[in-house]
Design a protein around this motif. Structure first.
Motif, PDB file in Angstrom:
ATOM      1  N   SER A  79       1.020  -1.169   0.025  1.00  0.00           N
ATOM      2  CA  SER A  79       0.045  -0.105   0.190  1.00  0.00           C
ATOM      3  C   SER A  79       0.799   1.210  -0.058  1.00  0.00           C
ATOM      4  O   SER A  79       0.398   2.145  -0.509  1.00  0.00           O
ATOM      5  N   ASN A 153      -1.371   4.219  13.300  1.00  0.00           N
ATOM      6  CA  ASN A 153       0.046   3.742  13.372  1.00  0.00           C
ATOM      7  C   ASN A 153       0.891   4.855  14.025  1.00  0.00           C
ATOM      8  O   ASN A 153       0.705   6.102  13.082  1.00  0.00           O
ATOM      9  N   ALA A 180      -4.340  -0.180   6.816  1.00  0.00           N
ATOM     10  CA  ALA A 180      -3.719  -1.272   6.800  1.00  0.00           C
ATOM     11  C   ALA A 180      -4.103  -2.193   7.979  1.00  0.00           C
ATOM     12  O   ALA A 180      -4.012  -3.406   7.898  1.00  0.00           O
TER      13      ALA A 180
END
Ligand SMILES: *Cc1c(COP(=O)(O)O)cnc(C)c1O
Length: 341
Positions: A79, A153, A180
Protein backbone atom coordinates in the motif's frame (compact mmCIF):
# COMPACT_ATOMS: atom_id res chain seq x y z
CA UNK A 1 25.68 15.51 -9.17
CA UNK A 2 23.25 16.90 -6.64
CA UNK A 3 19.87 15.65 -5.58
CA UNK A 4 16.97 18.09 -5.67
CA UNK A 5 16.52 20.32 -2.62
CA UNK A 6 13.55 18.43 -1.17
CA UNK A 7 15.50 15.15 -1.28
CA UNK A 8 18.56 16.77 0.23
CA UNK A 9 16.49 17.65 3.30
CA UNK A 10 14.93 14.19 3.49
CA UNK A 11 15.63 11.75 6.32
CA UNK A 12 15.32 8.15 5.13
CA UNK A 13 12.91 5.75 6.77
CA UNK A 14 15.14 3.73 9.06
CA UNK A 15 14.55 0.01 9.46
CA UNK A 16 16.18 -1.40 12.58
CA UNK A 17 18.99 -3.77 11.47
CA UNK A 18 19.21 -5.56 14.84
CA UNK A 19 18.24 -9.24 14.61
CA UNK A 20 16.40 -10.88 17.52
CA UNK A 21 14.60 -14.23 17.68
CA UNK A 22 11.46 -12.51 18.93
CA UNK A 23 10.75 -9.84 16.32
CA UNK A 24 7.98 -7.52 17.49
CA UNK A 25 9.07 -4.25 15.87
CA UNK A 26 7.38 -4.12 12.47
CA UNK A 27 3.76 -5.25 12.93
CA UNK A 28 4.28 -8.31 10.75
CA UNK A 29 1.93 -11.25 11.05
CA UNK A 30 2.10 -14.94 11.82
CA UNK A 31 4.91 -16.64 9.90
CA UNK A 32 3.00 -19.80 9.05
CA UNK A 33 -0.34 -18.39 7.94
CA UNK A 34 0.00 -18.74 4.16
CA UNK A 35 3.40 -20.41 3.89
CA UNK A 36 2.02 -23.40 1.96
CA UNK A 37 0.91 -21.23 -0.95
CA UNK A 38 4.46 -21.06 -2.30
CA UNK A 39 4.10 -24.72 -3.35
CA UNK A 40 1.18 -23.78 -5.58
CA UNK A 41 3.50 -21.83 -7.88
CA UNK A 42 3.59 -24.92 -10.10
CA UNK A 43 4.87 -25.87 -13.53
CA UNK A 44 2.29 -23.80 -15.35
CA UNK A 45 3.50 -20.60 -13.71
CA UNK A 46 5.70 -18.67 -16.13
CA UNK A 47 8.34 -16.22 -15.00
CA UNK A 48 9.33 -15.03 -18.49
CA UNK A 49 6.15 -13.08 -19.21
CA UNK A 50 4.98 -9.81 -17.72
CA UNK A 51 2.08 -10.00 -15.29
CA UNK A 52 -1.47 -9.37 -16.53
CA UNK A 53 -1.48 -5.59 -16.20
CA UNK A 54 -5.20 -5.59 -15.40
CA UNK A 55 -4.51 -7.97 -12.48
CA UNK A 56 -7.85 -9.61 -13.30
CA UNK A 57 -7.60 -12.59 -10.91
CA UNK A 58 -6.30 -10.53 -8.02
CA UNK A 59 -8.95 -7.84 -8.47
CA UNK A 60 -11.63 -10.51 -8.60
CA UNK A 61 -10.36 -11.92 -5.28
CA UNK A 62 -10.23 -8.43 -3.73
CA UNK A 63 -13.73 -7.58 -4.97
CA UNK A 64 -15.08 -10.79 -3.41
CA UNK A 65 -13.28 -10.10 -0.16
CA UNK A 66 -14.34 -6.44 0.09
CA UNK A 67 -17.69 -6.65 -1.63
CA UNK A 68 -17.03 -4.05 -4.33
CA UNK A 69 -16.65 -4.02 -8.13
CA UNK A 70 -13.33 -4.68 -9.86
CA UNK A 71 -13.59 -1.15 -11.32
CA UNK A 72 -13.21 0.19 -7.77
CA UNK A 73 -9.74 -1.35 -7.34
CA UNK A 74 -6.15 -0.51 -8.15
CA UNK A 75 -3.31 -2.75 -6.91
CA UNK A 76 0.19 -1.86 -5.89
CA UNK A 77 3.58 -2.97 -4.66
CA UNK A 78 2.49 -2.64 -1.06
CA UNK A 79 0.00 0.00 0.00
CA UNK A 80 3.10 2.19 0.33
CA UNK A 81 3.29 2.44 -3.46
CA UNK A 82 -0.38 3.38 -3.67
CA UNK A 83 0.00 6.13 -1.06
CA UNK A 84 2.94 7.46 -3.04
CA UNK A 85 0.90 7.25 -6.27
CA UNK A 86 -1.96 9.21 -4.72
CA UNK A 87 0.41 11.96 -3.63
CA UNK A 88 1.90 12.12 -7.13
CA UNK A 89 -1.58 12.10 -8.68
CA UNK A 90 -3.25 14.80 -6.62
CA UNK A 91 -0.63 17.06 -5.05
CA UNK A 92 1.51 19.75 -6.69
CA UNK A 93 4.46 21.76 -5.39
CA UNK A 94 3.58 23.78 -2.29
CA UNK A 95 0.12 22.30 -1.95
CA UNK A 96 -0.76 20.88 1.42
CA UNK A 97 -1.09 17.34 2.76
CA UNK A 98 -2.69 17.09 6.18
CA UNK A 99 -2.55 14.11 8.50
CA UNK A 100 -2.98 13.11 12.12
CA UNK A 101 -0.61 13.93 14.97
CA UNK A 102 1.23 11.62 15.52
CA UNK A 103 0.99 9.17 12.62
CA UNK A 104 2.86 6.93 10.15
CA UNK A 105 6.07 8.77 9.22
CA UNK A 106 6.04 7.69 5.56
CA UNK A 107 3.28 10.19 4.73
CA UNK A 108 5.59 13.12 5.38
CA UNK A 109 8.30 11.52 3.25
CA UNK A 110 5.99 11.12 0.22
CA UNK A 111 4.87 14.73 0.75
CA UNK A 112 8.39 16.10 0.84
CA UNK A 113 9.49 14.21 -2.28
CA UNK A 114 6.92 16.12 -4.39
CA UNK A 115 7.77 19.43 -2.70
CA UNK A 116 4.37 19.73 -1.09
CA UNK A 117 3.74 21.10 2.37
CA UNK A 118 2.84 18.71 5.18
CA UNK A 119 1.15 19.25 8.53
CA UNK A 120 -0.16 17.06 11.34
CA UNK A 121 -3.09 17.93 13.57
CA UNK A 122 -5.75 16.65 15.97
CA UNK A 123 -3.72 15.36 18.90
CA UNK A 124 -6.13 14.85 21.78
CA UNK A 125 -5.32 13.69 25.31
CA UNK A 126 -3.69 10.25 25.58
CA UNK A 127 -3.27 10.16 21.78
CA UNK A 128 -6.99 10.12 21.22
CA UNK A 129 -7.78 11.90 17.96
CA UNK A 130 -9.56 15.21 18.29
CA UNK A 131 -11.74 14.96 15.19
CA UNK A 132 -13.21 18.45 15.67
CA UNK A 133 -9.72 19.90 15.54
CA UNK A 134 -8.95 17.86 12.40
CA UNK A 135 -12.09 19.25 10.72
CA UNK A 136 -11.31 22.81 11.82
CA UNK A 137 -7.81 22.41 10.43
CA UNK A 138 -9.14 21.09 7.12
CA UNK A 139 -11.53 24.04 6.80
CA UNK A 140 -8.83 26.52 7.62
CA UNK A 141 -6.00 25.06 5.51
CA UNK A 142 -7.88 23.34 2.66
CA UNK A 143 -5.39 20.47 2.11
CA UNK A 144 -5.27 18.75 -1.30
CA UNK A 145 -5.11 15.42 0.51
CA UNK A 146 -6.04 14.52 4.07
CA UNK A 147 -4.61 11.18 5.20
CA UNK A 148 -6.39 9.42 8.06
CA UNK A 149 -4.65 6.32 9.36
CA UNK A 150 -7.34 4.22 11.05
CA UNK A 151 -6.49 2.44 13.33
CA UNK A 152 -3.61 4.85 13.67
CA UNK A 153 0.03 3.76 13.56
CA UNK A 154 1.91 4.01 15.95
CA UNK A 155 -0.70 4.74 18.64
CA UNK A 156 -3.36 2.11 17.84
CA UNK A 157 -6.09 4.73 18.26
CA UNK A 158 -9.35 4.10 16.40
CA UNK A 159 -11.63 6.78 14.97
CA UNK A 160 -15.30 5.79 14.82
CA UNK A 161 -16.77 5.35 11.36
CA UNK A 162 -19.26 8.21 11.82
CA UNK A 163 -16.40 10.53 12.71
CA UNK A 164 -14.41 9.52 9.63
CA UNK A 165 -17.49 10.31 7.54
CA UNK A 166 -17.71 13.73 9.21
CA UNK A 167 -14.15 14.39 8.07
CA UNK A 168 -15.07 13.28 4.54
CA UNK A 169 -18.03 15.66 4.50
CA UNK A 170 -15.92 18.60 5.64
CA UNK A 171 -13.96 18.85 2.35
CA UNK A 172 -14.35 18.36 -1.40
CA UNK A 173 -10.68 17.43 -1.70
CA UNK A 174 -9.31 13.88 -1.41
CA UNK A 175 -9.43 12.04 1.91
CA UNK A 176 -7.33 8.87 2.04
CA UNK A 177 -8.20 6.45 4.80
CA UNK A 178 -5.27 4.10 5.40
CA UNK A 179 -6.89 0.93 6.75
CA UNK A 180 -3.71 -1.16 6.93
CA UNK A 181 -4.85 -2.42 10.35
CA UNK A 182 -8.63 -2.32 9.98
CA UNK A 183 -9.03 -6.11 10.00
CA UNK A 184 -8.11 -5.80 13.70
CA UNK A 185 -10.68 -3.03 14.23
CA UNK A 186 -14.33 -2.49 13.35
CA UNK A 187 -14.70 0.95 11.82
CA UNK A 188 -14.03 0.46 8.11
CA UNK A 189 -15.43 2.99 5.63
CA UNK A 190 -14.79 0.74 2.67
CA UNK A 191 -18.53 0.35 2.13
CA UNK A 192 -18.77 4.09 1.48
CA UNK A 193 -16.54 4.38 -1.62
CA UNK A 194 -19.54 4.85 -3.94
CA UNK A 195 -21.15 7.40 -1.61
CA UNK A 196 -18.24 9.84 -1.40
CA UNK A 197 -16.61 11.34 -4.48
CA UNK A 198 -13.46 12.18 -2.49
CA UNK A 199 -12.86 8.92 -0.57
CA UNK A 200 -9.89 6.63 -1.19
CA UNK A 201 -9.32 3.63 1.08
CA UNK A 202 -5.91 1.99 1.06
CA UNK A 203 -5.41 -1.54 2.35
CA UNK A 204 -2.67 -4.16 2.45
CA UNK A 205 -1.91 -7.86 2.79
CA UNK A 206 1.09 -7.02 4.98
CA UNK A 207 -0.65 -7.12 8.35
CA UNK A 208 -3.76 -9.27 8.97
CA UNK A 209 -2.95 -11.57 6.03
CA UNK A 210 0.63 -11.89 7.32
CA UNK A 211 2.12 -11.40 3.86
CA UNK A 212 4.43 -8.42 4.28
CA UNK A 213 7.06 -10.22 2.19
CA UNK A 214 5.03 -10.18 -1.02
CA UNK A 215 4.53 -6.38 -0.90
CA UNK A 216 0.91 -6.33 -2.00
CA UNK A 217 -1.58 -3.57 -1.32
CA UNK A 218 -4.71 -2.19 -2.95
CA UNK A 219 -6.68 0.98 -3.26
CA UNK A 220 -10.47 1.27 -3.27
CA UNK A 221 -12.44 4.25 -4.56
CA UNK A 222 -15.14 5.19 -7.02
CA UNK A 223 -14.40 4.32 -10.63
CA UNK A 224 -13.52 7.86 -11.66
CA UNK A 225 -10.89 8.24 -8.92
CA UNK A 226 -9.45 4.82 -9.71
CA UNK A 227 -9.10 5.81 -13.39
CA UNK A 228 -7.29 8.98 -12.36
CA UNK A 229 -4.78 7.14 -10.14
CA UNK A 230 -4.33 4.50 -12.87
CA UNK A 231 -2.93 7.21 -15.17
CA UNK A 232 0.04 7.58 -12.81
CA UNK A 233 0.52 3.88 -11.99
CA UNK A 234 3.53 2.33 -13.75
CA UNK A 235 2.66 -0.75 -15.85
CA UNK A 236 3.23 -4.14 -14.20
CA UNK A 237 3.85 -2.44 -10.84
CA UNK A 238 3.01 -5.62 -8.96
CA UNK A 239 5.05 -8.71 -9.83
CA UNK A 240 3.30 -11.88 -10.97
CA UNK A 241 4.47 -14.06 -8.05
CA UNK A 242 2.98 -11.64 -5.50
CA UNK A 243 -0.22 -11.21 -7.49
CA UNK A 244 -0.66 -14.99 -7.61
CA UNK A 245 0.04 -15.54 -3.89
CA UNK A 246 -2.16 -12.62 -2.84
CA UNK A 247 -5.05 -13.96 -4.93
CA UNK A 248 -4.78 -17.37 -3.25
CA UNK A 249 -4.55 -15.88 0.25
CA UNK A 250 -7.60 -13.67 -0.25
CA UNK A 251 -9.53 -16.78 -1.31
CA UNK A 252 -8.81 -18.24 2.14
CA UNK A 253 -9.86 -15.35 4.32
CA UNK A 254 -11.06 -17.70 7.09
CA UNK A 255 -7.43 -18.34 8.00
CA UNK A 256 -6.91 -14.60 8.34
CA UNK A 257 -10.09 -14.19 10.39
CA UNK A 258 -9.07 -16.91 12.86
CA UNK A 259 -5.65 -15.29 13.18
CA UNK A 260 -7.18 -11.84 13.78
CA UNK A 261 -9.36 -13.28 16.54
CA UNK A 262 -6.29 -14.73 18.25
CA UNK A 263 -4.36 -11.44 17.90
CA UNK A 264 -7.20 -9.47 19.50
CA UNK A 265 -7.22 -11.86 22.47
CA UNK A 266 -3.44 -11.67 22.83
CA UNK A 267 -3.55 -7.89 22.44
CA UNK A 268 -5.75 -7.58 25.52
CA UNK A 269 -3.37 -9.87 27.39
CA UNK A 270 -0.31 -7.78 26.52
CA UNK A 271 -2.15 -4.51 27.19
CA UNK A 272 -3.35 -5.68 30.62
CA UNK A 273 0.05 -7.12 31.51
CA UNK A 274 1.66 -3.73 30.83
CA UNK A 275 -0.97 -1.94 32.92
CA UNK A 276 -0.33 -4.44 35.74
CA UNK A 277 3.32 -3.40 35.66
CA UNK A 278 2.21 0.22 36.07
CA UNK A 279 3.25 0.99 32.52
CA UNK A 280 1.09 3.46 30.65
CA UNK A 281 -0.24 1.44 27.73
CA UNK A 282 -2.81 2.82 25.31
CA UNK A 283 -5.88 0.92 24.07
CA UNK A 284 -5.31 -0.40 20.53
CA UNK A 285 -7.47 -1.42 17.61
CA UNK A 286 -4.49 -2.81 15.69
CA UNK A 287 -2.00 -5.70 15.97
CA UNK A 288 0.29 -3.80 18.34
CA UNK A 289 0.25 -1.97 21.66
CA UNK A 290 1.73 1.49 22.12
CA UNK A 291 3.09 2.40 25.54
CA UNK A 292 5.07 4.91 27.53
CA UNK A 293 7.90 3.97 29.86
CA UNK A 294 10.72 5.99 31.39
CA UNK A 295 12.84 2.90 32.03
CA UNK A 296 16.30 3.81 30.82
CA UNK A 297 17.53 1.96 27.70
CA UNK A 298 14.43 -0.22 27.63
CA UNK A 299 14.92 -1.15 23.98
CA UNK A 300 18.51 -2.32 24.60
CA UNK A 301 17.49 -4.24 27.70
CA UNK A 302 14.87 -6.12 25.67
CA UNK A 303 17.43 -6.80 22.93
CA UNK A 304 19.58 -8.42 25.65
CA UNK A 305 16.61 -10.76 26.14
CA UNK A 306 16.54 -11.40 22.35
CA UNK A 307 13.36 -9.35 21.84
CA UNK A 308 13.03 -6.48 19.38
CA UNK A 309 10.34 -3.81 19.72
CA UNK A 310 9.98 -0.37 18.13
CA UNK A 311 11.25 2.70 19.97
CA UNK A 312 10.19 6.23 19.06
CA UNK A 313 12.11 9.45 19.38
CA UNK A 314 11.63 13.19 19.19
CA UNK A 315 8.19 14.19 20.39
CA UNK A 316 7.47 10.52 21.14
CA UNK A 317 10.57 9.99 23.23
CA UNK A 318 10.13 7.14 25.77
CA UNK A 319 7.26 5.73 23.74
CA UNK A 320 7.36 2.21 22.35
CA UNK A 321 5.30 -0.02 20.09
CA UNK A 322 5.20 -3.76 20.54
CA UNK A 323 3.70 -5.97 17.83
CA UNK A 324 1.38 -8.75 18.96
CA UNK A 325 3.23 -11.94 18.04
CA UNK A 326 2.50 -15.59 18.72
CA UNK A 327 1.38 -16.56 22.20
CA UNK A 328 4.93 -17.71 23.02
CA UNK A 329 6.47 -14.48 21.73
CA UNK A 330 4.03 -12.33 23.71
CA UNK A 331 4.71 -14.35 26.83
CA UNK A 332 8.45 -13.93 26.29
CA UNK A 333 7.93 -10.17 26.00
CA UNK A 334 5.84 -10.03 29.19
CA UNK A 335 8.36 -12.13 31.16
CA UNK A 336 11.25 -9.96 29.97
CA UNK A 337 9.38 -6.76 30.81
CA UNK A 338 8.60 -8.01 34.31
CA UNK A 339 12.25 -8.81 34.80
CA UNK A 340 13.36 -5.37 33.57
CA UNK A 341 10.72 -3.46 35.56
C1 LIG B 1 2.27 -1.37 7.57
C2 LIG B 1 1.56 -0.16 7.10
C3 LIG B 1 1.17 -0.03 5.78
C4 LIG B 1 1.38 -1.15 4.83
O1 LIG B 1 2.43 -0.94 4.02
P1 LIG B 1 2.72 -2.00 2.86
O2 LIG B 1 3.49 -1.18 1.91
O3 LIG B 1 1.39 -2.42 2.31
O4 LIG B 1 3.46 -3.12 3.48
C5 LIG B 1 0.50 1.11 5.38
N1 LIG B 1 0.21 2.08 6.26
C6 LIG B 1 0.53 1.96 7.54
C7 LIG B 1 0.14 3.03 8.48
C8 LIG B 1 1.24 0.86 8.00
O5 LIG B 1 1.59 0.78 9.29
Amino acid sequence: MKEKQSVKELQSYVVNPIVCSVKLDANEGNKDLFKDLVKELGNDFYLNVYPDDNYTDLKKAISDYIGCNVENISVGNGSSELLDLCVKTFVDTNELILSLDPTFSMYSIYAKIVNSRYMETGEGSDFDIDVDEVIESIKKNNPKITIICNPNNPTGTVIKRDKVLEILKSTDEIVIVDEAYMEFGEESVVGEIENYKNLIVVKTLSKAFSMAGIRTGYLLANEELVKTVEKVRPPYNLNSVSAFLATKALEQKDKMLAYVKEVKKEREKVYNALLDMNIKAFPSGANFVFFYSDIKDLEDKLVQEDILIRKFGGKLDNHYRVTIGTKEENNAFIVAMKKIV
